[in-house]
Scaffold this motif. Sequence first.
Motif, PDB file in Angstrom:
ATOM      1  N   ALA A  78     -10.262   0.050  -7.462  1.00 31.10           N
ATOM      2  CA  ALA A  78      -9.296   0.058  -6.363  1.00 31.10           C
ATOM      3  C   ALA A  78      -8.734   1.452  -6.138  1.00 31.10           C
ATOM      4  CB  ALA A  78      -8.163  -0.912  -6.673  1.00 31.10           C
ATOM      5  N   PRO A  79      -8.359   1.765  -4.880  1.00 27.88           N
ATOM      6  CA  PRO A  79      -7.659   3.037  -4.638  1.00 27.88           C
ATOM      7  C   PRO A  79      -6.273   2.983  -5.282  1.00 27.88           C
ATOM      8  CG  PRO A  79      -7.676   1.683  -2.655  1.00 27.88           C
ATOM      9  CD  PRO A  79      -8.566   0.997  -3.644  1.00 27.88           C
ATOM     10  N   LYS A  80      -5.741   4.130  -5.660  1.00 30.20           N
ATOM     11  CA  LYS A  80      -4.451   4.167  -6.345  1.00 30.20           C
ATOM     12  C   LYS A  80      -3.302   3.806  -5.412  1.00 30.20           C
ATOM     13  CE  LYS A  80      -5.794   7.531  -9.886  1.00 30.20           C
ATOM     14  NZ  LYS A  80      -5.536   8.865 -10.485  1.00 30.20           N
ATOM     15  N   ASP A  81      -3.389   4.213  -4.148  1.00 33.62           N
ATOM     16  CA  ASP A  81      -2.318   3.938  -3.196  1.00 33.62           C
ATOM     17  C   ASP A  81      -2.535   2.560  -2.576  1.00 33.62           C
ATOM     18  OD1 ASP A  81      -0.376   3.866  -1.289  1.00 33.62           O
ATOM     19  OD2 ASP A  81      -0.917   5.748  -0.308  1.00 33.62           O
ATOM     20  N   SER A  82      -1.626   1.637  -2.862  1.00 31.13           N
ATOM     21  CA  SER A  82      -1.777   0.269  -2.363  1.00 31.13           C
ATOM     22  C   SER A  82      -1.633   0.189  -0.851  1.00 31.13           C
ATOM     23  CB  SER A  82      -0.744  -0.646  -3.020  1.00 31.13           C
ATOM     24  OG  SER A  82       0.570  -0.216  -2.703  1.00 31.13           O
ATOM     25  N   PHE A 126     -15.165  -7.920   2.617  1.00 33.08           N
ATOM     26  CA  PHE A 126     -14.729  -6.530   2.620  1.00 33.08           C
ATOM     27  C   PHE A 126     -13.950  -6.228   1.343  1.00 33.08           C
ATOM     28  CE2 PHE A 126     -15.061  -7.376   7.229  1.00 33.08           C
ATOM     29  CZ  PHE A 126     -15.912  -6.335   7.585  1.00 33.08           C
ATOM     30  N   VAL A 127     -14.205  -5.051   0.774  1.00 24.90           N
ATOM     31  CA  VAL A 127     -13.499  -4.592  -0.417  1.00 24.90           C
ATOM     32  C   VAL A 127     -13.071  -3.145  -0.192  1.00 24.90           C
ATOM     33  CG1 VAL A 127     -13.668  -4.085  -2.883  1.00 24.90           C
ATOM     34  CG2 VAL A 127     -14.781  -6.135  -1.955  1.00 24.90           C
ATOM     35  N   MET A 128     -11.803  -2.850  -0.468  1.00 30.90           N
ATOM     36  CA  MET A 128     -11.324  -1.478  -0.392  1.00 30.90           C
ATOM     37  C   MET A 128     -11.516  -0.818  -1.753  1.00 30.90           C
ATOM     38  SD  MET A 128      -9.995   0.622   1.841  1.00 30.90           S
ATOM     39  CE  MET A 128      -9.152  -0.412   3.047  1.00 30.90           C
ATOM     40  N   SER A 129     -12.188   0.326  -1.764  1.00 31.81           N
ATOM     41  CA  SER A 129     -12.473   0.987  -3.037  1.00 31.81           C
ATOM     42  C   SER A 129     -12.381   2.499  -2.839  1.00 31.81           C
ATOM     43  CB  SER A 129     -13.871   0.579  -3.538  1.00 31.81           C
ATOM     44  OG  SER A 129     -14.106   1.057  -4.839  1.00 31.81           O
ATOM     45  N   LYS A 130     -12.814   3.263  -3.833  1.00 32.62           N
ATOM     46  CA  LYS A 130     -12.806   4.712  -3.710  1.00 32.62           C
ATOM     47  C   LYS A 130     -14.153   5.270  -4.148  1.00 32.62           C
ATOM     48  CE  LYS A 130     -10.536   5.568  -8.181  1.00 32.62           C
ATOM     49  NZ  LYS A 130      -9.381   6.200  -8.825  1.00 32.62           N
ATOM     50  N   ASP A 133     -12.566  10.129  -1.899  1.00 38.45           N
ATOM     51  CA  ASP A 133     -12.388   9.453  -0.622  1.00 38.45           C
ATOM     52  C   ASP A 133     -12.131   7.956  -0.818  1.00 38.45           C
ATOM     53  OD1 ASP A 133     -12.786  11.806   0.679  1.00 38.45           O
ATOM     54  OD2 ASP A 133     -14.872  11.400   1.232  1.00 38.45           O
ATOM     55  N   ILE A 134     -11.488   7.355   0.213  1.00 38.16           N
ATOM     56  CA  ILE A 134     -11.292   5.905   0.251  1.00 38.16           C
ATOM     57  C   ILE A 134     -12.409   5.309   1.106  1.00 38.16           C
ATOM     58  CG2 ILE A 134      -9.707   4.030   0.825  1.00 38.16           C
ATOM     59  CD1 ILE A 134      -8.697   5.870  -1.358  1.00 38.16           C
ATOM     60  N   VAL A 135     -13.017   4.234   0.636  1.00 33.17           N
ATOM     61  CA  VAL A 135     -14.107   3.603   1.372  1.00 33.17           C
ATOM     62  C   VAL A 135     -13.832   2.111   1.536  1.00 33.17           C
ATOM     63  CG1 VAL A 135     -15.938   5.235   0.787  1.00 33.17           C
ATOM     64  CG2 VAL A 135     -15.415   3.383  -0.793  1.00 33.17           C
ATOM     65  N   LEU A 136     -14.184   1.598   2.703  1.00 28.02           N
ATOM     66  CA  LEU A 136     -14.144   0.162   2.961  1.00 28.02           C
ATOM     67  C   LEU A 136     -15.569  -0.347   2.822  1.00 28.02           C
ATOM     68  CD1 LEU A 136     -12.425  -2.282   3.842  1.00 28.02           C
ATOM     69  CD2 LEU A 136     -13.050  -1.746   6.202  1.00 28.02           C
ATOM     70  N   LEU A 137     -15.795  -1.202   1.821  1.00 27.94           N
ATOM     71  CA  LEU A 137     -17.141  -1.656   1.492  1.00 27.94           C
ATOM     72  C   LEU A 137     -17.433  -3.025   2.088  1.00 27.94           C
ATOM     73  CD1 LEU A 137     -17.145  -0.794  -2.332  1.00 27.94           C
ATOM     74  CD2 LEU A 137     -17.950   0.642  -0.440  1.00 27.94           C
ATOM     75  N   GLU A 183     -20.839   0.808   4.105  1.00 27.51           N
ATOM     76  CA  GLU A 183     -19.487   1.299   3.861  1.00 27.51           C
ATOM     77  C   GLU A 183     -19.001   2.110   5.036  1.00 27.51           C
ATOM     78  OE1 GLU A 183     -19.696   5.556   1.632  1.00 27.51           O
ATOM     79  OE2 GLU A 183     -19.992   3.809   0.355  1.00 27.51           O
ATOM     80  N   ILE A 184     -17.667   2.203   5.158  1.00 24.73           N
ATOM     81  CA  ILE A 184     -17.034   3.115   6.100  1.00 24.73           C
ATOM     82  C   ILE A 184     -16.158   4.042   5.276  1.00 24.73           C
ATOM     83  CG2 ILE A 184     -15.492   3.349   8.070  1.00 24.73           C
ATOM     84  CD1 ILE A 184     -16.234   0.509   8.859  1.00 24.73           C
TER      85      ILE A 184
END
Length: 649
Positions: free
Chosen positions: A500-504, A590-594, A598-602, A614-615
Motif C-alpha cells: 500500500a502507499p504510505k499516504d492513505s 482495482f488496487v492502489m499500490s506503489k 510512484d503511486i499506481v492504480l492496478l 496499471e495507471i
Amino acid sequence: MKPFKLLFIFIVLSPLMHFAQMDVKWNKNLPNDILWQEVTALGNLIVNTKEGLIGLDPETGTNVWSYRAFGNLDRAAFEELPNSPFFTITTNNTLHMIDQFSGKEVFNSENAGLQSIASYYLLYNTNAIVVAGTDQNGEPLMVSVNMSDAKQSWSMNEKFGRIVAINELGNQEVLIVTLFNNYKLNANTGTIIWKNANSKESAQIDAMGKLGALMKKAAENLTKDQDFQLQFYKPEEGNVFYLGSQQESQSGMTTSSSANTVNYTNSYNAYNIYDGSLVWDKELVANGALGHLSFLTAGLLVLPDDGNRTKINLFDYQTREGLWGKKGRGLTIKGGVYDYLDSGNGILLVSRTENKDFLNFLDPVAGAITFDKPVKVDGTVVGIVPLDKAILYITTESMNILDPTTGTLKWNKSIQTSPELTAEHNGKIYAYDQKEGLVKVIDMASETVNDLSSVALSFQGKESPKRIEIIQDGIFIYSDQNVAKYGFDGALQFQQYYEAPKDSGWKRALLYATSIRAAYVGASSYYISGALAAAQNDIRQENAVAGELVNEISDAYGDLGNTASSYAVNAFKQANARKKATKIGRDFMFVMSKKEKDIVLLKVSKITGNVEGEINLGKDREPIYALDDITGQVYYRKTDKELTSYQAR
C-alpha cells in the motif's frame, strides 16, 4: 506537474499467455484548470474548473451541461443528495438544487425568497420540492416548486414551527407533522385542508392564546438542536395513521459514584386521515425507546427497545387495551427489540442488552414466547434468511441456524464471520471463518456446514480478509492490498499481496468507489442490511456524507421506481441498470499500490491474482482522480487542463 506516463504491464505466465492492457477510452482538453471531479452514485461525471461546473458524458467525455456561475468551487460546497437524482451547491448563503442528469437547476433559495433554510423535502409523487425556512424579514416561509421547470407552485407564511416530517398521502395530498400540530395540504395549491393539534396537551396550549404561543416558541428553542424522535406510520389499509414519539427522563443517582440513568418511554397517537382528529381519548404509552410497530390483524404490535428487559404487547386498535400477558400488561423478554422477522408461522424477535444479543420466537396467535429461554448470539444481528424449516441468521461476528420450534441452534459451534465475508451460490452459502481462517460451505437445503478449505488463510500487511465473492471458477477473497482464490474443490489457487502507499489520502476515491459498488451488490444480496452497513462504515470513516449516501442506495431507488416524477424514473432506471451490472460479475478489481517512488492504480485479475494493467498516478500529494467501480472507468487529471478516461475490461 510531472508529465503523465501510462505504463502497460504484460505479465507472462507462459510463452502462450498474456494479459490485456488498460485502455484509454477518451481524452479531453478543458479550457481551464481542473480543480476536482466526482463520479456520483448514479454514475454521472461532474468536473469543476476555475471557470465552471461541468457534467461530462462518461462514455465520450463530451459536455452534457455546464454552469459558468459555479467556477472555482470549493469541493465542500458540492453535496450529492441521498435518495435523489439531485446535488446541491451552496454559495453566498444561497442553496442551488441541480439535476445531475441535465444540469437543470430545480430550486434556488434566493429566487424562492428564502433567507435561511430549515429543511427541504423531495416529493416525487407530486413532482414537487417543498422547502421551509424564513424570508428576508425573518418570518416563517414555506415554498413549493415544480421539479420539472423549477417554477414556484405556492408559498405560505404559516407558523409551522419545527417540522418533523412531510409525507405524501396520494391524491395530491401531503401530511405535515410538526412538534405540536398535524396538517394536510393540497400539494398543488398549498391550501390547508385541515390543521389539528397532535395531542390533547398541544390543544390545551393552543387554547392559551399568546401565552401558549410563547410556550411553543420556548419549546421549539429548547429542541432546536436535538434529534427529536418522532415516527410516522401508515398501514396499507384503513383511514388511520399513527405517530410514535420518544421521551427521555433521568433518574437520580443511586450511589455516590454512579451516573444518572436515562429512561425512555414511547407514546403513540392515532389520527383520522380525513380530518386529522384524534382516534383515541388517550395516547398509548409503553416503556422503552421508540422501536418497531407492526400492524397485525388482531391488533397493534408494539416492540420497544427497553434495555435489559422489555414488555412487548398487542393492543386493540379501538380501545388501546393490552391483549397479552397477565392483566394485559404484555410479555417480558430479555433485552430491547431492535429487529424482527415475520416467518409466516411466527415472529422472530432480535433483542439486546448492554453487552449481549438474543433471539426469541413469538407466536402472535397464542400471544406467547415459544422458547423456554432466549438464544444468546455473538454480535449484532444484521441479516436473517428464512430456510425450509429453520432460520439462518448472521451477525456482525457469527452465523448459525436457529430451529424456531425448539429454540436451539443447529450447529454446536457458530461460524465466526460477518455479512461481507459470505456469498450465496447455487443453494450454498460460502463463509470465511475469521477464527479458523478457513472457508466454510453451508448447504441451505440440508442445513449442514463443512470445511471447504483445509489451509488457513493469512494476509500480509496486517490485513484481514474484507470481502468474499463467487466468481466463475471459485471463491475470491480480498482486502485492500491482498487477494486470494479457492477453487470449489477447496484448493488455494493463488494468494498475492500488493504493498500500500504510505499516504492513505491516495485511497479515498478508490474507497468511495468500491463502497458504492458494494452497496449495489448488497442491494441484491441475502444480507442487505449487513452488506450495506459494512460498505457504509468503510466509507464513513473518510466521508460522513458519502457514508449516508451508500447506506440509502438499496431501498431509496426502489421507492423511486414507483413514482410519477420523470426525475425519479430516470434515477430509478440508472440505478437499476447499475445494480444489474454488479450481478453479472467481473473478473478484476482495482488496487492502489506503489511502484518505486510512484503511486499506481492496478487492475488485478480475480482469475489469476496477477496485474493486468496499471495507471501511474505519479507523486502528487493530492491526487486528482475519480473511479467508477461499476463501469470500470478511471478518470485522471493528466495535466492541469487535461482529463483522461481509462476503461478496464
